[in-house]
Write an enzyme that holds these catalytic residues in place. Sequence first.
Site, PDB file in Angstrom:
ATOM      1  N   GLU A 221       0.818  -1.202   0.000  1.00 13.04           N
ATOM      2  CA  GLU A 221       0.000   0.000   0.000  1.00 13.04           C
ATOM      3  C   GLU A 221       0.858   1.261   0.000  1.00 13.04           C
ATOM      4  O   GLU A 221       1.902   1.325   0.651  1.00 13.04           O
ATOM      5  CB  GLU A 221      -0.951  -0.021   1.212  1.00 13.04           C
TER       6      GLU A 221
ATOM      7  N   CYS B 267       3.424   8.545   1.254  1.00 18.62           N
ATOM      8  CA  CYS B 267       3.892   7.535   2.202  1.00 18.62           C
ATOM      9  C   CYS B 267       4.100   6.232   1.441  1.00 18.62           C
ATOM     10  O   CYS B 267       3.142   5.669   0.890  1.00 18.62           O
ATOM     11  CB  CYS B 267       2.855   7.357   3.317  1.00 18.62           C
TER      12      CYS B 267
ATOM     13  N   CYS C  78       5.847  -6.775   7.675  1.00 21.67           N
ATOM     14  CA  CYS C  78       6.878  -6.313   8.604  1.00 21.67           C
ATOM     15  C   CYS C  78       7.135  -7.406   9.629  1.00 21.67           C
ATOM     16  O   CYS C  78       6.206  -8.085  10.070  1.00 21.67           O
ATOM     17  CB  CYS C  78       6.445  -5.031   9.312  1.00 21.67           C
TER      18      CYS C  78
ATOM     19  N   CYS D 234       5.409  -4.818  16.178  1.00 26.02           N
ATOM     20  CA  CYS D 234       4.944  -3.763  17.085  1.00 26.02           C
ATOM     21  C   CYS D 234       3.479  -4.037  17.445  1.00 26.02           C
ATOM     22  O   CYS D 234       2.652  -4.339  16.581  1.00 26.02           O
ATOM     23  CB  CYS D 234       5.094  -2.396  16.445  1.00 26.02           C
TER      24      CYS D 234
ATOM     25  N   CYS E 274       0.293  -2.250  15.597  1.00 21.80           N
ATOM     26  CA  CYS E 274       0.401  -2.007  14.162  1.00 21.80           C
ATOM     27  C   CYS E 274      -0.294  -3.114  13.372  1.00 21.80           C
ATOM     28  O   CYS E 274       0.019  -4.299  13.526  1.00 21.80           O
ATOM     29  CB  CYS E 274       1.872  -1.921  13.762  1.00 21.80           C
TER      30      CYS E 274
ATOM     31  N   CYS F 197      -1.979   6.096   9.956  1.00 26.42           N
ATOM     32  CA  CYS F 197      -0.777   5.501  10.543  1.00 26.42           C
ATOM     33  C   CYS F 197      -1.091   4.189  11.243  1.00 26.42           C
ATOM     34  O   CYS F 197      -1.998   4.109  12.062  1.00 26.42           O
ATOM     35  CB  CYS F 197      -0.175   6.487  11.537  1.00 26.42           C
TER      36      CYS F 197
END
Length: 365
Positions: free
Chosen positions: A99, A112, A119, A123, A126, A340
Amino acid sequence: MAADARADARQDLLNLDQRGCEALAQAFGCKPFHGRNLFKWMHKHGVDDFDAMTDLPKAFRARLAAETHIPRLPVAAEKPSADGTVKWLLQLPEGQRVETVFIPEERRTTLCVSSQVGCALDCAFCATARQGFNRNLSTAEIIAQVRHAVRRIGRPPSNIVLMGMGEPLANFDAVVTATDIMRDDLAYMLSKYRVTLSTSGIVPNIYRLAEVSDIALAVSLHAPDNALRDELVPINRKYPLEELIPACRAYLRGDARRRITWEYVMLDGVNDSIAQAKALIRLLEGTPSKVNLIPFNPFPGSGFDTSPPERVDAFRQRLLRAGLVATTRKTRGDEIAAACGQLVGRVQDRRRRPAVAPQAVALRP
């Protein structure tokens, strides 16, 4: 361009920076300036058709067409938001998707971009991390996101942030080359202050980055102490704050115009107390800093809630009274899951880890 571009045996020109294009031109029997012109056609002019690159020798163009290509990432979906934010879901050759988000504002436009498929850093808050991890993106796949945005909006963005899917410093070489291209005068002409790399804190690679680049650095902090950060940002267990903070100070290299941006997601009852604001002030003492407070963007199964606006404001006011620069990020694109921490793409997790429920995180003192 065919969706199976990754299987194309021809050389992908978007992997090359300006020097790489010069070397390619020389390898093809041309002058270095022909390579610079090729680089300019691809990036400043956004041209894919070699025949349209009229100042290149015909023999060079013929070889380029036979032995190289300039791929595009097909668009699987485009999702516009009421506030002008646009999210593109871009298709990778093997069926994965990443994305990219375009955020227009009154005086600036921000793109962005993603640096990995998923990932691996886990975290806690997230959505990308919940998808797992498959692979790094190539330089070409990072730059293809920029080229797509430029085609759609008609001009380069004023700012590019590597804050999409993935940990940029875990894909070091491809990311550094991509940011060099973003800043090149023959490409997108962005200032070093307008290209920002966001990291969760891979300390050795912060030092490596300082040796080869001076782009802006943002750090996903999210907690003022090791105990809480170990839970929220697990990479802290390997590189704790005692190592992270000195690395960030060293990265600034005495440039009075530069500061570290500390990203701090505000989680209700977890990291948003005034006591934690005071601890954050102590932690950042002596480091040129900007603290970006980010209201948490919920997603299914996250296990967290957003801090109330009045608590976010009280936290910010305490930082301001201590002399820190502190802002509260305006949430953009949340209704299209483009805010975010919400980017998920489509990731085939290669780590073969079992699905786990979110771990409980201790409430603030």
